[in-house]
Design a protein around this motif. Sequence first.
Motif, PDB file in Angstrom:
ATOM      1  N   ALA A   1      -5.534  -2.917  -4.498  1.00 57.48           N
ATOM      2  CA  ALA A   1      -5.193  -2.879  -5.925  1.00 57.48           C
ATOM      3  C   ALA A   1      -5.521  -1.537  -6.551  1.00 57.48           C
ATOM      4  O   ALA A   1      -5.172  -1.287  -7.707  1.00 57.48           O
ATOM      5  N   ASP A   2      -6.195  -0.668  -5.815  1.00 53.74           N
ATOM      6  CA  ASP A   2      -6.573   0.640  -6.357  1.00 53.74           C
ATOM      7  C   ASP A   2      -5.543   1.716  -6.050  1.00 53.74           C
ATOM      8  O   ASP A   2      -5.777   2.902  -6.315  1.00 53.74           O
ATOM      9  N   GLY A   3      -4.414   1.330  -5.487  1.00 51.60           N
ATOM     10  CA  GLY A   3      -3.384   2.303  -5.130  1.00 51.60           C
ATOM     11  C   GLY A   3      -2.663   2.852  -6.352  1.00 51.60           C
ATOM     12  O   GLY A   3      -3.030   2.564  -7.497  1.00 51.60           O
ATOM     13  N   PRO A   4      -1.611   3.657  -6.143  1.00 49.38           N
ATOM     14  CA  PRO A   4      -0.860   4.252  -7.254  1.00 49.38           C
ATOM     15  C   PRO A   4      -0.284   3.184  -8.179  1.00 49.38           C
ATOM     16  O   PRO A   4       0.274   2.187  -7.713  1.00 49.38           O
ATOM     17  N   ARG A   5      -0.424   3.410  -9.484  1.00 45.92           N
ATOM     18  CA  ARG A   5       0.074   2.441 -10.456  1.00 45.92           C
ATOM     19  C   ARG A   5       0.747   3.148 -11.624  1.00 45.92           C
ATOM     20  O   ARG A   5       0.420   4.286 -11.955  1.00 45.92           O
TER      21      ARG A   5
ATOM     22  N   ASP B   1      -3.109  -9.045 -13.449  1.00 45.72           N
ATOM     23  CA  ASP B   1      -2.177  -9.861 -12.646  1.00 45.72           C
ATOM     24  C   ASP B   1      -2.118  -9.400 -11.194  1.00 45.72           C
ATOM     25  O   ASP B   1      -2.097 -10.223 -10.270  1.00 45.72           O
ATOM     26  N   TRP B   2      -2.054  -8.071 -10.978  1.00 42.55           N
ATOM     27  CA  TRP B   2      -1.987  -7.580  -9.597  1.00 42.55           C
ATOM     28  C   TRP B   2      -3.229  -8.007  -8.817  1.00 42.55           C
ATOM     29  O   TRP B   2      -3.127  -8.501  -7.691  1.00 42.55           O
ATOM     30  N   ASN B   3      -4.391  -7.809  -9.406  1.00 42.80           N
ATOM     31  CA  ASN B   3      -5.635  -8.159  -8.713  1.00 42.80           C
ATOM     32  C   ASN B   3      -5.679  -9.636  -8.358  1.00 42.80           C
ATOM     33  O   ASN B   3      -6.082 -10.014  -7.258  1.00 42.80           O
TER      34      ASN B   3
ATOM     35  N   ALA C   1       0.826  -1.213   0.000  1.00 41.04           N
ATOM     36  CA  ALA C   1       0.000   0.000   0.000  1.00 41.04           C
ATOM     37  C   ALA C   1       0.857   1.258   0.000  1.00 41.04           C
ATOM     38  O   ALA C   1       0.388   2.335  -0.405  1.00 41.04           O
ATOM     39  N   ARG C   2       2.107   1.148   0.426  1.00 46.81           N
ATOM     40  CA  ARG C   2       2.994   2.312   0.490  1.00 46.81           C
ATOM     41  C   ARG C   2       3.923   2.405  -0.723  1.00 46.81           C
ATOM     42  O   ARG C   2       4.889   3.175  -0.698  1.00 46.81           O
TER      43      ARG C   2
END
Length: 282
Positions: A196-200, A181-183, A167-168
């Motif tokens: 999974a909704d964090g910075p991407r 893939d992340w999800n 998350a950080r």
Amino acid sequence: MSFTQAAEELNVTQTAISHQIRRLEAELGVPLFLRLKGGLALTEEGQSYLLGIRSAFHQLRHSTEQLHASHATSVLTISTLVSVASKWLLPRLPAFQQAFPDIDVRVSASTELVDFRKGGIDAAIRYGRGDWKGLRADWLMSDEIFPVCSPALLQGANPLHTPADLARHTMLQVSGMTASDWNAWLSVAGQPAKLADGPRLTFDLAMMAVQAAVDGQGVCIGRSTYVDKDLRAGRLVAPFDLRLKDELGFYLVTPHETADSKKVVALRTWLLVQRQNSEMFV
């Protein structure tokens, strides 16, 4: 189902194609095509005739390929994804060329599906379920999906001890078929969907996402095919033990009529031996 496109492919006029078809129909004594307002359609006799002559033309093409393959140096053109070409295939090609010095290998890196009839491609390494209609598909390998990052990132102010620590960090991913893939990995890791909704950062090429991870820009959701080389070199590390097995895989794809040509058989046999002997194949 187009005299115009047939004429373009054969480099003749549309009228010439139409005359040839009418001559053929006259010699056979039956109509092969229905001339409709919206285009062409095969008659019942035409559909029946096609089944037999298609296999005959395939055999002619195969025999011609076999004849060419028996003379001098053979040119083998392989199409594959950029990431597979750069991270997996190219480092292994010297071994193939040493084993088959009479085969001149050419690599075409592309994300597009190839037209084997027009593209001059002998074989392709493609990702999917192996169900490409009209083509032979030999399974080569499947991927494992897991996060990777630069070793320096682990020594920073936000260490990665558990998946919740993601998350950080900025998550790096590749668009297209692997965009989820992340999800998928986070779900198996027991993490909430909101993580999974964090910075991407999203890239259209896997090699760009991997390089961003090497440069310390974030944590990449990696696939074994294109991160194992950097893991072995120490440019990347896997902060967690969890690895997710992919349901899809990589296949060697070839047209049926040339699948048994000398150069394609050499490539297929060599790749299958690599699958058996290398820890890269999982």
